[in-house]
Design an enzyme around this catalytic site. Structure first.
Site, mmCIF file in Angstrom:
data_model
loop_
_atom_site.group_PDB
_atom_site.id
_atom_site.type_symbol
_atom_site.label_atom_id
_atom_site.label_comp_id
_atom_site.label_asym_id
_atom_site.label_seq_id
_atom_site.Cartn_x
_atom_site.Cartn_y
_atom_site.Cartn_z
ATOM 1 N N GLY A 295 0.825 -1.205 0.000
ATOM 2 C CA GLY A 295 0.000 0.000 0.000
ATOM 3 C C GLY A 295 0.857 1.251 0.000
ATOM 4 N N GLU A 296 0.277 2.338 -0.473
ATOM 5 C CA GLU A 296 1.014 3.596 -0.519
ATOM 6 C C GLU A 296 0.024 4.745 -0.503
ATOM 7 O OE1 GLU A 296 4.713 5.596 -3.056
ATOM 8 O OE2 GLU A 296 3.737 3.762 -3.756
ATOM 9 N N GLY A 297 0.378 5.821 0.215
ATOM 10 C CA GLY A 297 -0.487 6.991 0.283
ATOM 11 C C GLY A 297 0.296 8.201 0.720
ATOM 12 N N GLY A 298 -0.434 9.267 1.096
ATOM 13 C CA GLY A 298 0.221 10.493 1.518
ATOM 14 C C GLY A 298 1.049 10.318 2.769
ATOM 15 N N PHE A 299 0.737 9.300 3.576
ATOM 16 C CA PHE A 299 1.459 9.056 4.823
ATOM 17 C C PHE A 299 2.791 8.362 4.593
ATOM 18 C CE2 PHE A 299 -1.472 5.580 3.944
ATOM 19 C CZ PHE A 299 -0.599 4.511 3.892
ATOM 20 N N GLY A 300 2.918 7.611 3.497
ATOM 21 C CA GLY A 300 4.114 6.815 3.261
ATOM 22 C C GLY A 300 3.762 5.496 2.595
ATOM 23 N N VAL B 221 3.311 1.091 2.972
ATOM 24 C CA VAL B 221 3.060 -0.053 3.847
ATOM 25 C C VAL B 221 3.623 -1.308 3.182
ATOM 26 C CG1 VAL B 221 1.329 -1.434 5.056
ATOM 27 C CG2 VAL B 221 0.960 1.019 4.728
ATOM 28 N N LYS C 145 4.322 0.120 8.410
ATOM 29 C CA LYS C 145 4.014 1.419 7.785
ATOM 30 C C LYS C 145 5.185 2.359 8.012
ATOM 31 C CE LYS C 145 0.624 4.234 9.322
ATOM 32 N NZ LYS C 145 -0.750 4.795 9.460
ATOM 33 N N ASP D 15 -11.173 10.634 11.422
ATOM 34 C CA ASP D 15 -10.765 10.300 10.051
ATOM 35 C C ASP D 15 -11.406 8.986 9.611
ATOM 36 O OD1 ASP D 15 -9.469 10.881 7.679
ATOM 37 O OD2 ASP D 15 -7.585 9.933 8.267
#
Length: 366
Positions: free
Chosen positions: A88-93, A95, A110, A208
């Site tokens: 997984g990947e997103g604005g946070f970094g 996984v 993460k 959230d």
């Protein structure tokens, strides 16, 4: 839609809390993450690592034992944070899936982006929250790593990904979620929020709630994840928390988006959005649809007013395989949660009571 309470049998209220319990509740709610985090030094190097670790251990072992991992341990667990282990990947970094030999466990790792949206304070908030809280419908934090500029969180691995993956980004080789599975996920997620709002010590506003933050285990049991934006509930005498507006567009309650005033009813609104996504299979914001259908809530509002049109809100991928009574009950819950007036929205405890009726076989209609 009528009175929400007509759908449920309200639980009988118990006796008043003992004085000591009330006192303890007040003490726990009297401190905030802001006061905790403000005591932490953010200097780099071993001093920073030690201070963060000491602070987390001081406040974060009420419910759970959270381990401290080295960067090398987590690197070894993920083959050096290999792209092949990325899940997984997103604005946070990013996984990764990994296996930590010292605890003989498959985990999700993460790795937070050092320039990403989840900063040090949010990182500490997440560790503290998940150290203080424990419930079957919250993700289990196994441990964390703070070395130099690395901030890494380690959780139980969730083999079925997120609700977003299985509902809104369904892979071509995956079957759509059945009605029963959707309601199981909705009820479990509601129980997670009920625990945060009404049972946990300290009580928490999640802030959230969205499909991508609901993870699914091997049996599709939902687990709320990503507590970096969570806030402790207002202390006695306060009606709300005033805070910087954060969250995902479409899921935020209108009064919170307009004023920054945050309450548990803000989470209830977000739950209503996700429940409508679960029922309809539609994203809350979908630019790929026709202009009058891009905003899920605006599309649904006129349909909520006419019971003869309720079936139009059911996901076509269900192919009609749902109980009509259950559909109507679930839509009634969504409509109540999505009310503009925050005070008119139900509590999450009331939501759980109705969703229990939806998921009970004896209440099904063929």
């Amino acid at each position: 839609m009528g009175c929400f309470h007509c759908c449920i049998n309200p639980s009988e209220k118990g006796a008043d809390e003992p004085t000591e319990v009330s006192k303890r509740r007040a003490e726990l709610k009297s401190y905030t993450l802001k006061s905790i985090v403000s005591t932490i030094s953010f200097r780099t190097g071993s001093s920073r690592h030690r201070r963060i670790t000491e602070e987390i251990q001081k406040h974060g072992v009420v419910q759970n034992e959270v381990k401290v991992f080295t960067y090398k341990e987590l690197g070894d667990a993920t083959d050096g944070f290999s792209n092949e282990d990325k899940i997984g990947e997103g604005g946070f970094g990013v996984v990764y899936k990994g296996r930590i030999e010292s605890i003989d466990q498959v985990v999700a790792v993460k790795q937070l982006d050092r320039q990403g949206r989840q900063g040090t304070r949010e990182f500490i908030s997440e560790v503290l929250m998940l150290s203080l809280l424990k419930h079957p419908n919250l993700v289990n934090l196994i441990g964390y790593c703070v070395e130099d500029d690395h901030r890494i969180l380690t959780y139980d691995f969730m083999p079925n990904g997120s609700l977003e993956d299985r509902l809104l980004d369904l892979a071509p080789n995956k079957a759509p979620l059945s009605w029963d599975m959707r309601m199981k996920i909705a009820e479990g997620a509601a129980r997670g929020l009920e625990y945060l709002h009404e049972i946990a010590e300290p009580q928490v506003i999640y802030r959230d709630f969205k499909a991508s933050n609901i993870l699914l285990d091997e049996d599709f049991n939902p687990k709320l994840s990503d507590f970096g934006m969570a806030k402790m509930c207002p202390t006695q005498g306060q009606l709300y928390i005033t805070t910087r507006v954060m969250g995902t567009y479409g899921y935020c309650a209108p009064e919170y988006a307009a004023t920054g005033q945050l309450t548990t009813k803000s989470d209830v609104y977000s739950f209503g959005v996700v429940l409508l996504e679960i029922i309809s299979g539609r994203r809350v914001i979908d630019d790929a649809r026709a202009a009058d259908e891009q905003n899920l809530i605006q599309w649904a509002q006129p349909l909520f007013k006419d019971r003869s049109k309720f079936t139009l809100m059911a996901d076509p991928l269900l192919d009609g395989n749902y109980p009509e009574k259950g559909l109507f009950q679930a839509l009634a819950v969504a409509a109540m949660c999505l009310q503009e007036d925050a005070e008119a929205r139900p509590s999450m405890g009331e939501v759980v009571e109705v969703l229990e009726l939806v998921t009970k076989p004896k209440d099904r209609e063929s």
